[in-house]
Design a protein around this motif. Structure first.
Motif, mmCIF file in Angstrom:
data_model
loop_
_atom_site.group_PDB
_atom_site.id
_atom_site.type_symbol
_atom_site.label_atom_id
_atom_site.label_comp_id
_atom_site.label_asym_id
_atom_site.label_seq_id
_atom_site.Cartn_x
_atom_site.Cartn_y
_atom_site.Cartn_z
ATOM 1 N N ALA A 84 0.829 -1.210 0.000
ATOM 2 C CA ALA A 84 0.000 0.000 0.000
ATOM 3 C C ALA A 84 0.864 1.260 0.000
ATOM 4 N N VAL A 85 1.939 1.252 0.780
ATOM 5 C CA VAL A 85 2.852 2.397 0.788
ATOM 6 C C VAL A 85 3.526 2.536 -0.569
ATOM 7 N N CYS A 86 3.924 1.416 -1.158
ATOM 8 C CA CYS A 86 4.521 1.422 -2.492
ATOM 9 C C CYS A 86 3.581 2.064 -3.505
ATOM 10 N N LEU A 87 2.337 1.624 -3.516
ATOM 11 C CA LEU A 87 1.375 2.144 -4.490
ATOM 12 C C LEU A 87 1.075 3.621 -4.254
ATOM 13 N N THR A 88 1.076 4.043 -3.002
ATOM 14 C CA THR A 88 0.926 5.473 -2.699
ATOM 15 C C THR A 88 2.105 6.243 -3.285
ATOM 16 N N GLY A 89 3.304 5.696 -3.101
ATOM 17 C CA GLY A 89 4.498 6.323 -3.674
ATOM 18 C C GLY A 89 4.457 6.367 -5.191
ATOM 19 N N VAL A 90 3.950 5.310 -5.802
ATOM 20 C CA VAL A 90 3.816 5.291 -7.266
ATOM 21 C C VAL A 90 2.871 6.409 -7.706
ATOM 22 N N TYR A 91 1.738 6.516 -7.053
ATOM 23 C CA TYR A 91 0.773 7.572 -7.395
ATOM 24 C C TYR A 91 1.417 8.957 -7.252
ATOM 25 N N LEU A 92 2.092 9.193 -6.139
ATOM 26 C CA LEU A 92 2.723 10.498 -5.917
ATOM 27 C C LEU A 92 3.841 10.755 -6.918
ATOM 28 N N SER A 93 4.560 9.712 -7.293
ATOM 29 C CA SER A 93 5.626 9.866 -8.292
ATOM 30 C C SER A 93 5.058 10.248 -9.652
ATOM 31 N N VAL A 94 4.018 9.547 -10.055
ATOM 32 C CA VAL A 94 3.408 9.802 -11.363
ATOM 33 C C VAL A 94 2.793 11.197 -11.417
ATOM 34 N N THR A 95 2.137 11.592 -10.344
ATOM 35 C CA THR A 95 1.483 12.910 -10.341
ATOM 36 C C THR A 95 2.480 14.054 -10.180
ATOM 37 N N ASN A 96 3.724 13.749 -9.849
ATOM 38 C CA ASN A 96 4.769 14.776 -9.724
ATOM 39 C C ASN A 96 5.935 14.488 -10.668
ATOM 40 N N TRP A 97 5.653 13.790 -11.767
ATOM 41 C CA TRP A 97 6.700 13.342 -12.675
ATOM 42 C C TRP A 97 7.504 14.488 -13.272
ATOM 43 N N GLU A 98 6.886 15.636 -13.451
ATOM 44 C CA GLU A 98 7.588 16.775 -14.050
ATOM 45 C C GLU A 98 8.478 17.505 -13.051
ATOM 46 N N ALA A 99 8.356 17.175 -11.769
ATOM 47 C CA ALA A 99 9.205 17.806 -10.755
ATOM 48 C C ALA A 99 10.648 17.349 -10.961
ATOM 49 N N PRO A 100 11.603 18.186 -10.572
ATOM 50 C CA PRO A 100 13.011 17.799 -10.740
ATOM 51 C C PRO A 100 13.379 16.582 -9.873
ATOM 52 N N SER A 101 14.427 15.907 -10.298
ATOM 53 C CA SER A 101 14.944 14.740 -9.579
ATOM 54 C C SER A 101 16.460 14.842 -9.538
ATOM 55 N N ALA A 102 17.049 14.280 -8.504
ATOM 56 C CA ALA A 102 18.508 14.224 -8.447
ATOM 57 C C ALA A 102 19.051 13.470 -9.657
ATOM 58 N N LEU A 103 18.259 12.535 -10.174
ATOM 59 C CA LEU A 103 18.699 11.736 -11.316
ATOM 60 C C LEU A 103 18.578 12.476 -12.641
ATOM 61 N N SER A 104 18.053 13.705 -12.619
ATOM 62 C CA SER A 104 17.978 14.508 -13.840
ATOM 63 C C SER A 104 19.368 14.926 -14.306
ATOM 64 N N GLU A 105 20.299 15.003 -13.382
ATOM 65 C CA GLU A 105 21.672 15.349 -13.731
ATOM 66 C C GLU A 105 22.346 14.101 -14.326
ATOM 67 N N ALA A 106 22.986 14.270 -15.463
ATOM 68 C CA ALA A 106 23.571 13.128 -16.181
ATOM 69 C C ALA A 106 24.564 12.358 -15.324
ATOM 70 N N SER A 107 25.438 13.054 -14.599
ATOM 71 C CA SER A 107 26.444 12.356 -13.794
ATOM 72 C C SER A 107 25.792 11.583 -12.646
ATOM 73 N N ALA A 108 24.752 12.132 -12.051
ATOM 74 C CA ALA A 108 24.055 11.437 -10.966
ATOM 75 C C ALA A 108 23.377 10.177 -11.501
ATOM 76 N N PHE A 109 22.744 10.290 -12.648
ATOM 77 C CA PHE A 109 22.074 9.125 -13.229
ATOM 78 C C PHE A 109 23.092 8.050 -13.605
ATOM 79 N N ARG A 110 24.224 8.472 -14.169
ATOM 80 C CA ARG A 110 25.284 7.528 -14.530
ATOM 81 C C ARG A 110 25.796 6.812 -13.279
ATOM 82 N N ASN A 111 26.050 7.561 -12.211
ATOM 83 C CA ASN A 111 26.531 6.967 -10.963
ATOM 84 C C ASN A 111 25.489 6.032 -10.352
ATOM 85 N N TYR A 112 24.227 6.385 -10.487
ATOM 86 C CA TYR A 112 23.153 5.515 -10.019
ATOM 87 C C TYR A 112 23.178 4.188 -10.774
#
Length: 177
Positions: free
Chosen positions: A46-74
């Motif tokens: 249930a917590v997972c699905l709540t997080g999925v909903y919040l992620s999808v509804t805020n998809w346009e918000a910035p993420s640490a993974l938006s930076e190429a080097s951060a995503f590569r390191n991830y």
């Protein structure tokens, strides 16, 4: 960490893996533990699905993974974790030590959170790393004494730790909006 979408993803991802670990805990627990592990698993989902909903509804918000080097390191951290966990599980299986696969996986997952601290600029991931590593070590001591499968203790411990961090993600998300 300053990204609201990442907090939602924490709830989603940690909630999902909490669900998975609680599922693995069902391999060999005491019979009277099964109901409680199942309930914990359902709450984690249930917590997972709540997080999925919040992620999808805020998809346009910035993420640490938006930076190429951060995503590569991830990705480097993720693939290294996956490879080490897989090779270790293979070796343990071939050497007839399958009972140690779940603590091994928890150990490697814990190690990988150390590197993710810098990716997400979140020092709490060091705490998560320490707790996951502790679960993997404590398992091999406690499981034989309780006469249950290592996976029962590892699953309950890792599931609980990850569930706590999933909830922390939700709390941080709510505090950031």
């Amino acid at each position: 960490m300053e990204y609201i979408r990442d907090y939602a993803m924490y709830a989603s991802v940690f909630g999902m893996f909490s669900f998975v670990w609680f599922g693995w805990a069902q391999e060999g627990p005491r019979p009277n533990w099964r109901l409680y592990i199942g309930i914990a698993s359902g709450i984690a989902l249930a917590v997972c699905l709540t997080g999925v909903y919040l992620s999808v509804t805020n998809w346009e918000a910035p993420s640490a993974l938006s930076e190429a080097s951060a995503f590569r390191n991830y990705l480097i951290s993720f693939y290294a974790e996956f490879a080490l966990a897989g090779v270790g599980a293979f070796v343990l299986s071939r050497s007839k030590r399958k009972a140690y696969i779940s603590p091994w996986i928890a150990f490697i997952v814990g190690i990988h959170f150390i590197s993710l601290k810098s990716v997400f600029d979140d020092p709490s991931l060091w705490i998560l790393a320490a707790l996951m590593i502790a679960v993997s070590i404590v398992t091999v001591i406690i499981a034989p004494k309780l006469r249950v499968a290592n996976s029962a203790i590892t699953g309950i411990g890792a599931g609980t730790v990850l569930f706590g961090f999933a909830l922390l993600g939700l709390i941080r998300f709510m505090g950031a909006i």
